[in-house]
Design a protein around this motif. Structure first.
Motif, PDB file in Angstrom:
ATOM      1  N   MET A   1       0.845  -1.193   0.000  1.00  0.00           N
ATOM      2  CA  MET A   1       0.000   0.000   0.000  1.00  0.00           C
ATOM      3  C   MET A   1       0.877   1.238   0.000  1.00  0.00           C
ATOM      4  O   MET A   1       1.942   1.259   0.616  1.00  0.00           O
ATOM      5  N   LEU A   2       0.425   2.293  -0.724  1.00  0.00           N
ATOM      6  CA  LEU A   2       1.149   3.554  -0.731  1.00  0.00           C
ATOM      7  C   LEU A   2       0.785   4.362   0.508  1.00  0.00           C
ATOM      8  O   LEU A   2      -0.368   4.464   0.885  1.00  0.00           O
ATOM      9  N   THR A   3       1.789   4.987   1.136  1.00  0.00           N
ATOM     10  CA  THR A   3       1.534   5.694   2.399  1.00  0.00           C
ATOM     11  C   THR A   3       1.818   7.184   2.325  1.00  0.00           C
ATOM     12  O   THR A   3       1.585   7.903   3.292  1.00  0.00           O
ATOM     13  N   ASN A   4       2.320   7.683   1.194  1.00  0.00           N
ATOM     14  CA  ASN A   4       2.742   9.078   1.141  1.00  0.00           C
ATOM     15  C   ASN A   4       1.831   9.937   0.274  1.00  0.00           C
ATOM     16  O   ASN A   4       2.244  10.978  -0.228  1.00  0.00           O
ATOM     17  N   LEU A   5       0.594   9.515   0.048  1.00  0.00           N
ATOM     18  CA  LEU A   5      -0.371  10.365  -0.654  1.00  0.00           C
ATOM     19  C   LEU A   5      -0.871  11.454   0.282  1.00  0.00           C
ATOM     20  O   LEU A   5      -0.999  11.251   1.495  1.00  0.00           O
ATOM     21  N   THR A   6      -1.191  12.622  -0.298  1.00  0.00           N
ATOM     22  CA  THR A   6      -1.749  13.712   0.499  1.00  0.00           C
ATOM     23  C   THR A   6      -3.050  14.184  -0.140  1.00  0.00           C
ATOM     24  O   THR A   6      -3.269  14.016  -1.341  1.00  0.00           O
ATOM     25  N   HIS A   7      -3.888  14.792   0.680  1.00  0.00           N
ATOM     26  CA  HIS A   7      -5.137  15.338   0.173  1.00  0.00           C
ATOM     27  C   HIS A   7      -4.878  16.433  -0.859  1.00  0.00           C
ATOM     28  O   HIS A   7      -5.623  16.566  -1.831  1.00  0.00           O
ATOM     29  N   ARG A   8      -3.830  17.227  -0.648  1.00  0.00           N
ATOM     30  CA  ARG A   8      -3.535  18.313  -1.586  1.00  0.00           C
ATOM     31  C   ARG A   8      -3.171  17.756  -2.963  1.00  0.00           C
ATOM     32  O   ARG A   8      -3.563  18.305  -3.994  1.00  0.00           O
ATOM     33  N   GLN A   9      -2.392  16.676  -2.996  1.00  0.00           N
ATOM     34  CA  GLN A   9      -2.058  16.051  -4.277  1.00  0.00           C
ATOM     35  C   GLN A   9      -3.313  15.584  -5.001  1.00  0.00           C
ATOM     36  O   GLN A   9      -3.474  15.793  -6.204  1.00  0.00           O
ATOM     37  N   LEU A  10      -4.218  14.945  -4.256  1.00  0.00           N
ATOM     38  CA  LEU A  10      -5.437  14.436  -4.865  1.00  0.00           C
ATOM     39  C   LEU A  10      -6.367  15.563  -5.303  1.00  0.00           C
ATOM     40  O   LEU A  10      -7.059  15.461  -6.320  1.00  0.00           O
ATOM     41  N   ASP A  11      -6.378  16.670  -4.530  1.00  0.00           N
ATOM     42  CA  ASP A  11      -7.152  17.840  -4.944  1.00  0.00           C
ATOM     43  C   ASP A  11      -6.623  18.385  -6.267  1.00  0.00           C
ATOM     44  O   ASP A  11      -7.391  18.748  -7.172  1.00  0.00           O
ATOM     45  N   ALA A  12      -5.296  18.458  -6.385  1.00  0.00           N
ATOM     46  CA  ALA A  12      -4.691  18.959  -7.623  1.00  0.00           C
ATOM     47  C   ALA A  12      -4.979  18.004  -8.786  1.00  0.00           C
ATOM     48  O   ALA A  12      -5.310  18.438  -9.899  1.00  0.00           O
ATOM     49  N   PHE A  13      -4.853  16.714  -8.537  1.00  0.00           N
ATOM     50  CA  PHE A  13      -5.145  15.698  -9.550  1.00  0.00           C
ATOM     51  C   PHE A  13      -6.586  15.829 -10.054  1.00  0.00           C
ATOM     52  O   PHE A  13      -6.854  15.856 -11.257  1.00  0.00           O
ATOM     53  N   ARG A  14      -7.525  15.941  -9.136  1.00  0.00           N
ATOM     54  CA  ARG A  14      -8.946  16.047  -9.491  1.00  0.00           C
ATOM     55  C   ARG A  14      -9.202  17.331 -10.290  1.00  0.00           C
ATOM     56  O   ARG A  14      -9.947  17.316 -11.285  1.00  0.00           O
ATOM     57  N   ALA A  15      -8.574  18.426  -9.902  1.00  0.00           N
ATOM     58  CA  ALA A  15      -8.779  19.695 -10.585  1.00  0.00           C
ATOM     59  C   ALA A  15      -8.232  19.663 -12.010  1.00  0.00           C
ATOM     60  O   ALA A  15      -8.852  20.191 -12.946  1.00  0.00           O
ATOM     61  N   VAL A  16      -7.065  19.042 -12.198  1.00  0.00           N
ATOM     62  CA  VAL A  16      -6.487  18.959 -13.543  1.00  0.00           C
ATOM     63  C   VAL A  16      -7.343  18.045 -14.438  1.00  0.00           C
ATOM     64  O   VAL A  16      -7.554  18.334 -15.615  1.00  0.00           O
ATOM     65  N   ILE A  17      -7.837  16.939 -13.874  1.00  0.00           N
ATOM     66  CA  ILE A  17      -8.738  16.055 -14.627  1.00  0.00           C
ATOM     67  C   ILE A  17      -9.946  16.842 -15.121  1.00  0.00           C
ATOM     68  O   ILE A  17     -10.358  16.742 -16.287  1.00  0.00           O
ATOM     69  N   GLU A  18     -10.525  17.644 -14.258  1.00  0.00           N
ATOM     70  CA  GLU A  18     -11.791  18.304 -14.576  1.00  0.00           C
ATOM     71  C   GLU A  18     -11.618  19.548 -15.440  1.00  0.00           C
ATOM     72  O   GLU A  18     -12.532  19.904 -16.193  1.00  0.00           O
ATOM     73  N   THR A  19     -10.458  20.198 -15.355  1.00  0.00           N
ATOM     74  CA  THR A  19     -10.256  21.410 -16.155  1.00  0.00           C
ATOM     75  C   THR A  19      -9.406  21.168 -17.397  1.00  0.00           C
ATOM     76  O   THR A  19      -9.518  21.906 -18.371  1.00  0.00           O
TER      77      THR A  19
END
Length: 305
Positions: A1-19
Motif C-alpha cells: 500500500m502507498l503511504t505518502n499520498l496527500t489530500h492536496r495532491q489528490l485535490d490537484a489531480f482532481r482539478a487537472v482532470i476536470e479542467t
C-alpha cells in the motif's frame, strides 16, 4: 500500500482532470501553476505511473489516471482505499482490456494469448469480440476498445494502424495427400485439383486468383468459405486443397488436422494492430501486446524461414 499520498495532491489531480489545464486547476484551487505541477509530479512518483499526456495546452489523462479518478470521486472510501487502488493499478492487480479481433486471430490465437495473460495478471479482466476486419475498425474508432487486430487496406482518422506481423500465405492439404511429398506448392500443382476458395468478397481471394492466373492454373473450385478456419475444416474433411493465412494454417497443422506447405511464389499476408488514435495504449495493453508479438514468433517464426 502507498503511504505518502496527500489530500492536496489528490485535490490537484482532481482539478487537472476536470479542467484539463494546470493553469485552470491552479485558479480553481487558489494556488499557483508551479504548485499544481509539483503536486502532480509528486503524485506520479507516489503512485508509480504517468497520469497525464500533454497535447498542446491540454493535459489528457491516461487510462490509469481515469481508473484512479473513479476512486478519488468516491470520497467516502477514504485516503487509505485510494492508496490501495493506486498500488493495484501500478502492480497490474486490477484493470480491464477491451479487444476486437478478426476471426483468423480471435478463434484461437488471441484466446491462447489471453489465457497466458490472465495467468500472469489474475486481477485483470479481458473482453474479446470476434468481428470482421471492417467491424474491428469501427469498434476501435469508437475509442471504447483498447486493441484491435485486423487486416485492412484503408485507414480511419480515429484509428492508428500499425503493421503487426507479416508472413506468407500457406497451402493446406488433407492428411496423406500426394502433394505432401513436395517441399512447396506452385500454381501448377493446384491445376484441376478440388479447391476450397475464399469468398469472392474477401480481398485475399483476388490475390489467390492472380497467383493461379500467372501460370494459367485452373483448380476446380468445389466450395467457398469466408473464414480460413472453415476452409481448413473442409480440407481436413478431405474436400480438397486450400490457401489460407498463416496463423490458421499453423494452428490446424499443429493440431494434426491438415498438412501445411509454403507457396512459390510467396503471397505475403499482413496482420494489422489497430489502436484508438485519441489516447495512448495503457500499460496493460502494452504488456498484452508483448505477449502477442511473442506468440507470433513462436507460432510462425520457424515456419517463415
Amino acid at each position: 500500500m502507498l503511504t505518502n499520498l496527500t489530500h492536496r495532491q489528490l485535490d490537484a489531480f482532481r482539478a487537472v482532470i476536470e479542467t484539463g489545464q494546470v493553469t485552470a486547476a491552479a485558479t480553481a484551487l487558489n494556488t499557483t501553476q508551479p504548485s499544481v505541477s509539483r503536486m502532480i509530479s509528486d503524485l506520479e512518483r507516489s503512485v508509480g505511473f504517468m497520469l497525464f499526456e500533454r497535447r498542446g495546452r491540454q493535459l489528457v489523462p491516461t487510462t490509469e489516471a481515469l481508473a484512479l479518478y473513479e476512486e478519488v470521486e468516491r470520497s467516502f472510501v477514504g485516503l487509505a482505499e485510494i492508496s490501495r487502488v493506486a498500488a493495484d493499478i501500478r502492480d497490474f492487480r486490477t484493470g480491464s482490456l477491451m479487444i476486437a479481433g478478426m476471426p483468423a486471430l480471435a478463434l484461437k490465437f488471441l484466446p491462447d494469448v489471453i489465457a497466458a495473460f490472465i495467468r500472469m495478471e489474475p486481477g485483470v479482466s479481458v473482453s474479446l469480440r470476434t468481428r470482421s476486419s471492417q467491424a474491428v475498425l469501427q469498434h476501435v474508432s469508437s475509442q471504447q476498445f483498447d486493441l484491435g487486430f485486423a487486416t485492412l487496406d484503408a485507414d480511419h482518422p480515429a484509428v492508428t494502424r500499425r503493421p503487426l506481423y507479416t508472413a506468407p500465405m500457406r497451402a493446406v492439404l488433407p492428411l496423406g495427400h500426394p502433394l505432401a511429398e513436395k517441399t512447396h506448392l506452385e500454381p501448377g500443382d493446384f491445376h484441376d485439383q478440388p479447391f476450397i476458395a475464399l469468398g469472392a468478397e474477401i480481398a485475399t481471394r483476388s490475390e489467390t486468383d492472380v497467383f493461379f492466373a500467372a501460370r494459367k492454373a485452373r483448380p476446380r473450385v468445389v466450395a467457398e468459405a469466408q473464414l480460413s478456419a472453415s476452409i481448413c475444416e473442409l480440407v481436413a474433411a478431405g474436400a480438397g486443397l486450400g490457401i489460407v493465412e498463416p496463423v490458421t494454417a499453423a494452428n490446424f497443422a499443429a493440431a494434426g488436422r491438415v498438412l501445411s506447405r509454403p507457396l512459390h511464389p510467396e503471397q505475403p499476408f499482413q496482420y494489422d494492430l489497430l489502436l484508438p488514435a485519441l489516447r495512448e495504449p495503457s500499460r496493460l495493453a502494452t504488456r498484452f501486446l508483448n505477449l502477442v508479438e511473442r506468440q507470433f514468433v513462436e507460432l510462425l517464426g520457424a515456419q517463415a524461414l
